[in-house]
Write a protein that holds these residues in place. Structure first.
Motif, PDB file in Angstrom:
ATOM      1  N   TYR A   1       0.840  -1.195   0.000  1.00 41.33           N
ATOM      2  CA  TYR A   1       0.000   0.000   0.000  1.00 41.33           C
ATOM      3  C   TYR A   1       0.875   1.246   0.000  1.00 41.33           C
ATOM      4  O   TYR A   1       2.010   1.236   0.462  1.00 41.33           O
ATOM      5  CB  TYR A   1      -0.900   0.031   1.244  1.00 41.33           C
ATOM      6  N   TYR A   2       0.272   2.323  -0.474  1.00 39.39           N
ATOM      7  CA  TYR A   2       0.929   3.629  -0.449  1.00 39.39           C
ATOM      8  C   TYR A   2       0.005   4.593   0.273  1.00 39.39           C
ATOM      9  O   TYR A   2      -1.218   4.562   0.084  1.00 39.39           O
ATOM     10  CB  TYR A   2       1.193   4.157  -1.870  1.00 39.39           C
TER      11      TYR A   2
ATOM     12  N   GLY B   1       1.225   9.684  -4.914  1.00 37.15           N
ATOM     13  CA  GLY B   1       0.317   8.549  -5.057  1.00 37.15           C
ATOM     14  C   GLY B   1      -0.373   8.538  -6.413  1.00 37.15           C
ATOM     15  O   GLY B   1      -0.495   7.482  -7.051  1.00 37.15           O
TER      16      GLY B   1
ATOM     17  N   GLU C   1       2.180   7.466  -8.984  1.00 39.90           N
ATOM     18  CA  GLU C   1       2.390   6.012  -8.917  1.00 39.90           C
ATOM     19  C   GLU C   1       1.260   5.275  -9.631  1.00 39.90           C
ATOM     20  O   GLU C   1       1.511   4.361 -10.410  1.00 39.90           O
ATOM     21  CB  GLU C   1       2.456   5.548  -7.454  1.00 39.90           C
ATOM     22  N   ALA C   2       0.018   5.664  -9.361  1.00 39.59           N
ATOM     23  CA  ALA C   2      -1.125   5.004  -9.991  1.00 39.59           C
ATOM     24  C   ALA C   2      -1.075   5.147 -11.507  1.00 39.59           C
ATOM     25  O   ALA C   2      -1.414   4.218 -12.242  1.00 39.59           O
ATOM     26  CB  ALA C   2      -2.428   5.584  -9.451  1.00 39.59           C
TER      27      ALA C   2
ATOM     28  N   PHE D   1       1.492  -1.015  -6.299  1.00 38.86           N
ATOM     29  CA  PHE D   1       0.694  -1.090  -5.083  1.00 38.86           C
ATOM     30  C   PHE D   1      -0.653  -1.742  -5.338  1.00 38.86           C
ATOM     31  O   PHE D   1      -1.241  -1.600  -6.395  1.00 38.86           O
ATOM     32  CB  PHE D   1       0.475   0.311  -4.496  1.00 38.86           C
TER      33      PHE D   1
ATOM     34  N   ILE E   1      -3.798   2.597  -2.983  1.00 35.63           N
ATOM     35  CA  ILE E   1      -3.140   3.902  -2.848  1.00 35.63           C
ATOM     36  C   ILE E   1      -4.100   4.862  -2.158  1.00 35.63           C
ATOM     37  O   ILE E   1      -5.238   5.031  -2.589  1.00 35.63           O
ATOM     38  CB  ILE E   1      -2.737   4.471  -4.229  1.00 35.63           C
TER      39      ILE E   1
ATOM     40  N   ALA F   1      -4.227   8.632  -1.641  1.00 35.95           N
ATOM     41  CA  ALA F   1      -3.620   9.876  -2.126  1.00 35.95           C
ATOM     42  C   ALA F   1      -4.470  11.037  -1.632  1.00 35.95           C
ATOM     43  O   ALA F   1      -5.438  11.431  -2.282  1.00 35.95           O
ATOM     44  CB  ALA F   1      -3.531   9.864  -3.645  1.00 35.95           C
TER      45      ALA F   1
END
Length: 183
Positions: free
Chosen positions: A104-105, A115, A118-119, A126, A129, A131
């Protein structure tokens, strides 16, 4: 982590010796990053997570001239967090002799922007996330901050305390019961 000659991405990974919940939580940064997010890591560790954070390739007290270097800007923008995640997963697997069940983030502000990045760029990093309050779309955000500063910088343009209190009171009165409970 040094993906380019100019890179200098620092990160920490904390691994619980006991009561590991089988999960990894990578935590984000605030502002322009430049620090390891120790308080968020401590919370994740107390909850049984293996946890990681990165400075995204620069230090908070460093001259902002690093922003003029394209490779270091890429490290800050997305590569530092992504590589921290990849390397943390590899170290975690070697340490526990098994991969994390889930990763997880969690981040807010700049961490929220991280976040979202990253997605968008590394969706396989992950399983989930969080965010929060993402500081994205910087051209609009920075223009808004300058505008707010200009229009509230003098006594003539700044709202007096009494009007701020009136705005708060009216906002609460109008919105408080929207969730079905008047608090």
């Amino acid at each position: 982590i040094k993906p380019t000659p100019k890179s200098s991405i620092q990160f920490e990974l904390w691994l619980p010796e006991q009561n590991w919940n089988g999960k990894l939580q990578v935590v984000g940064n605030g502002g322009l990053a430049g620090t390891i997010s120790y308080p968020a890591m401590a919370t994740a560790l107390r909850d049984g997570f293996a946890t990681a954070s990165t400075d995204t390739g620069h230090t908070a007290d460093e001259s902002p001239t690093w922003l003029q270097d394209r490779e270091r800007l890429i490290d800050y923008s997305d590569r530092g967090l992504h590589l921290t995640t990849v390397d943390s997963k590899a170290i975690l697997q070697a340490y526990y002799s098994q991969p994390a069940k889930y990763s997880y983030y969690s981040g807010c502000s700049t961490g929220g922007k991280q976040g979202l990045m990253e997605a968008q760029r590394y969706p396989a990093d992950f399983n989930g996330i969080l965010a929060g309050d993402a500081a994205n779309y910087w051209t609009h955000q920075m223009a808004s901050e300058v505008w707010n500063g200009v229009v509230t910088s003098s006594a003539e343009t700044n709202l007096p305390k009494e009007k701020l209190q009136l705005l708060q009171d009216r906002g609460i009165a109008a919105c408080d019961a929207l969730d079905g409970a008047k608090d």
